[in-house]
Enzyme design. Structure first.
Site, PDB file in Angstrom:
ATOM      1  N   ALA A   9       0.870  -1.252  -0.041  1.00 23.93           N
ATOM      2  CA  ALA A   9      -0.181  -0.234  -0.074  1.00 23.93           C
ATOM      3  C   ALA A   9       0.490   1.414  -0.009  1.00 23.93           C
ATOM      4  CB  ALA A   9      -0.843   0.199   1.312  1.00 23.93           C
ATOM      5  N   CYS A  10       1.911   1.394   0.238  1.00 21.30           N
ATOM      6  CA  CYS A  10       2.547   1.531   0.312  1.00 21.30           C
ATOM      7  C   CYS A  10       3.587   2.398  -0.945  1.00 21.30           C
ATOM      8  CB  CYS A  10       4.234   1.457   1.165  1.00 21.30           C
ATOM      9  SG  CYS A  10       5.485   3.496   1.648  1.00 21.30           S
ATOM     10  N   GLY A  11       3.612   3.559  -1.609  1.00 27.17           N
ATOM     11  CA  GLY A  11       4.333   3.801  -3.054  1.00 27.17           C
ATOM     12  C   GLY A  11       5.658   3.317  -3.072  1.00 27.17           C
ATOM     13  N   ARG A  21       6.408   0.203  -3.131  1.00 30.97           N
ATOM     14  CA  ARG A  21       6.049  -0.604  -4.462  1.00 30.97           C
ATOM     15  C   ARG A  21       7.610   0.731  -5.538  1.00 30.97           C
ATOM     16  NH1 ARG A  21       1.221   1.263  -3.283  1.00 30.97           N
ATOM     17  NH2 ARG A  21       1.510   2.909  -4.390  1.00 30.97           N
TER      18      ARG A  21
END
Length: 142
Positions: free
Chosen positions: A12-14, A17
């Site tokens: 969920a963390c950019g 990612r």
């Protein structure tokens, strides 16, 4: 060349990612540990913090966590107390944490992972937001 890279990841963390994408852009498929589902054991967490040359406070995440509600800003809290909080609430552990043969590092910003990769980037890379990090020849953009 097989390279053992471990990524403590939150999909969920950019930033997490982007870090994963840069590892893959180097031709490496890391072992991905979704630490919110499978947190490291206490001894491993302490070892990772130590190997990163950090302290538990350095690895604490405030945003989107129970940091304030738990009073973790209190500087008199011991490192053991902070690790206890991280064990009870894995979301308190900042991410992404990367383990490679070249070291252990909290990769914020995500391009910090480039220092841990034994092979170069295979092509251009831009972060999810469009910021160019690697040019078409695989070199870091200044």
């Amino acid at each position: 060349m097989a390279v053992d890279i471990v990524l403590y990841h939150n999909p969920a963390c950019g930033t997490s990612r982007n870090t994963l994408a840069m590892i893959r852009n180097a031709g490496i498929e890391p072992h991905v540990v979704e630490y919110l589902k499978t947190p490291p054991a206490r001894a491993l967490l302490v070892e990772l913090i130590d190997r990163a040359g950090s302290t538990p406070r350095d690895l604490l995440r405030e945003k989107g966590t129970p940091y304030a509600a738990l009073g973790l800003g209190d500087t008199s809290l011991s490192e053991d107390a902070l690790v206890d909080a991280m064990m009870a609430h894995p979301i308190l552990s900042n991410r992404p944490l990367v383990v490679s043969p070249l070291g252990v590092k909290l990769c914020r910003p995500s391009e910090a992972v480039l220092d841990l990769l034994p092979s170069g980037q295979r092509g251009a890379f831009a972060k999810e937001g469009g910021e160019q990090v690697i040019d078409a020849s695989g070199q870091r953009v200044a």
